[in-house]
Motif scaffolding. Structure first.
Motif, PDB file in Angstrom:
ATOM      1  N   THR A  10      25.992  14.643  15.521  1.00 36.96           N
ATOM      2  CA  THR A  10      26.088  13.592  16.530  1.00 36.96           C
ATOM      3  C   THR A  10      26.290  14.231  17.894  1.00 36.96           C
ATOM      4  O   THR A  10      27.132  15.120  18.044  1.00 36.96           O
ATOM      5  CB  THR A  10      27.275  12.652  16.229  1.00 36.96           C
ATOM      6  N   PRO A  12      33.596  17.031  25.242  1.00 38.36           N
ATOM      7  CA  PRO A  12      34.741  16.799  24.358  1.00 38.36           C
ATOM      8  C   PRO A  12      35.486  15.494  24.656  1.00 38.36           C
ATOM      9  O   PRO A  12      35.931  14.814  23.731  1.00 38.36           O
ATOM     10  CB  PRO A  12      35.633  18.027  24.605  1.00 38.36           C
ATOM     11  N   ARG A  40      22.247  15.706  24.072  1.00 33.55           N
ATOM     12  CA  ARG A  40      23.602  15.727  24.591  1.00 33.55           C
ATOM     13  C   ARG A  40      24.091  17.176  24.724  1.00 33.55           C
ATOM     14  O   ARG A  40      23.560  18.086  24.090  1.00 33.55           O
ATOM     15  CB  ARG A  40      24.559  14.950  23.672  1.00 33.55           C
ATOM     16  N   THR A  87      35.046   8.183  21.504  1.00 34.46           N
ATOM     17  CA  THR A  87      34.378   7.528  20.375  1.00 34.46           C
ATOM     18  C   THR A  87      35.248   7.455  19.136  1.00 34.46           C
ATOM     19  O   THR A  87      34.901   6.769  18.177  1.00 34.46           O
ATOM     20  CB  THR A  87      33.045   8.220  20.029  1.00 34.46           C
ATOM     21  N   ARG A  88      36.372   8.134  19.135  1.00 34.10           N
ATOM     22  CA  ARG A  88      37.275   8.090  17.987  1.00 34.10           C
ATOM     23  C   ARG A  88      38.063   6.780  17.948  1.00 34.10           C
ATOM     24  O   ARG A  88      38.586   6.405  16.923  1.00 34.10           O
ATOM     25  CB  ARG A  88      38.302   9.234  18.015  1.00 34.10           C
ATOM     26  N   TYR A 138      27.289  14.241  21.975  1.00 33.12           N
ATOM     27  CA  TYR A 138      28.239  13.651  22.927  1.00 33.12           C
ATOM     28  C   TYR A 138      28.037  14.320  24.285  1.00 33.12           C
ATOM     29  O   TYR A 138      27.554  15.446  24.367  1.00 33.12           O
ATOM     30  CB  TYR A 138      29.681  13.890  22.459  1.00 33.12           C
ATOM     31  N   TYR A 168      27.597  18.729  20.362  1.00 30.29           N
ATOM     32  CA  TYR A 168      27.273  18.089  19.087  1.00 30.29           C
ATOM     33  C   TYR A 168      28.419  18.249  18.109  1.00 30.29           C
ATOM     34  O   TYR A 168      28.999  19.332  17.982  1.00 30.29           O
ATOM     35  CB  TYR A 168      25.989  18.668  18.476  1.00 30.29           C
ATOM     36  N   GLY A 169      28.723  17.165  17.432  1.00 28.39           N
ATOM     37  CA  GLY A 169      29.676  17.205  16.340  1.00 28.39           C
ATOM     38  C   GLY A 169      28.924  17.525  15.065  1.00 28.39           C
ATOM     39  O   GLY A 169      27.874  16.947  14.784  1.00 28.39           O
ATOM     40  N   HIS A 218      34.212  12.753  25.816  1.00 21.58           N
ATOM     41  CA  HIS A 218      33.367  11.672  25.292  1.00 21.58           C
ATOM     42  C   HIS A 218      33.547  11.555  23.781  1.00 21.58           C
ATOM     43  O   HIS A 218      33.641  10.461  23.228  1.00 21.58           O
ATOM     44  CB  HIS A 218      31.900  11.938  25.659  1.00 21.58           C
ATOM     45  N   TRP A 219      33.606  12.696  23.092  1.00 20.41           N
ATOM     46  CA  TRP A 219      33.845  12.675  21.650  1.00 20.41           C
ATOM     47  C   TRP A 219      35.166  11.967  21.359  1.00 20.41           C
ATOM     48  O   TRP A 219      35.237  11.122  20.475  1.00 20.41           O
ATOM     49  CB  TRP A 219      33.870  14.100  21.098  1.00 20.41           C
ATOM     50  N   GLU A 220      36.219  12.303  22.111  1.00 17.97           N
ATOM     51  CA  GLU A 220      37.523  11.676  21.897  1.00 17.97           C
ATOM     52  C   GLU A 220      37.454  10.166  22.103  1.00 17.97           C
ATOM     53  O   GLU A 220      38.064   9.403  21.350  1.00 17.97           O
ATOM     54  CB  GLU A 220      38.571  12.286  22.839  1.00 17.97           C
ATOM     55  N   ALA A 225      26.938   7.871  22.478  1.00 12.99           N
ATOM     56  CA  ALA A 225      26.720   9.042  21.635  1.00 12.99           C
ATOM     57  C   ALA A 225      25.355   8.870  20.974  1.00 12.99           C
ATOM     58  O   ALA A 225      24.805   7.769  20.953  1.00 12.99           O
ATOM     59  CB  ALA A 225      27.817   9.151  20.582  1.00 12.99           C
TER      60      ALA A 225
END
Length: 176
Positions: free
Chosen positions: A159, A164, A103, A170-171, A161, A106-107, A166-168, A138
């Motif tokens: 993780t 950013p 991806r 998944t929250r 994504y 990454y988180g 996309h990360w949001e 993700a």
């Protein structure tokens, strides 16, 4: 312990303006003598300047890691480096991360838990949270704990994504 794979988490602070040079040297083939396999090199860490780099490398054991220390590249580009040795505590990381699992973002999450809660933490991650996150496209790269027995115990989750936004997405579990 030498038969247990270990992971080196190397956080490097580079001198200003040398990021491209540093990454170019890292991309050169790794020495067969070190037997280390780079899992990922992450830059653009949120909250850090662009000169910060996180490299995660897998070693077959502690002795292999020790030997690699004498063969490591002397790049001369870093202001400082911080290394933590960790062990995988879950079904990830995969031996090789396939292209379809990589991806753009990454988180990097750190948790501090009681050692007695580790087994339940891993179970809830793998069987509770990860299926929902991966259903949203993700990808969990891995879950690690420090080699040192500490209380609290540090656990790291990486993780991937698409970005950013996309990360949001998944929250919010309602996004499924």
């Amino acid at each position: 312990m030498d038969n247990q794979e270990i992971y080196e988490f190397k956080h490097t602070t580079l001198r200003s303006g040398v990021l491209d040079q540093y990454l170019g040297k890292l991309s050169q083939p790794e020495s067969a003598q070190t037997e280390g396999r780079t899992l990922c090199v992450l830059t653009g860490l949120i909250g850090y300047p662009p000169e910060e780099v996180l490299q995660v490398t897998r070693f077959s054991g502690i002795e292999t890691w020790r030997q690699a220390q004498s063969h490591g590249p002397d790049l001369g580009l870093a202001e400082k480096e911080e290394v933590r040795l960790m062990r995988s505590i879950s079904s990830r990381p995969k031996e090789l991360v396939p292209a379809e699992d990589r991806r753009a973002v990454y988180g990097y999450r750190r948790f501090f838990i009681r050692p007695a809660d580790l087994e339940e933490f891993v179970h809830c991650s793998e069987n509770g949270i990860w299926p929902r996150i991966e259903a949203q496209d993700a990808r969990i790269l891995g879950l690690w704990a420090t080699l040192a027995a500490t209380d609290p115990l540090e656990v790291v989750l990486l993780t991937g994504y698409h970005g950013p936004a996309h990360w949001e997405e998944t929250r919010d579990p309602r996004e499924l």
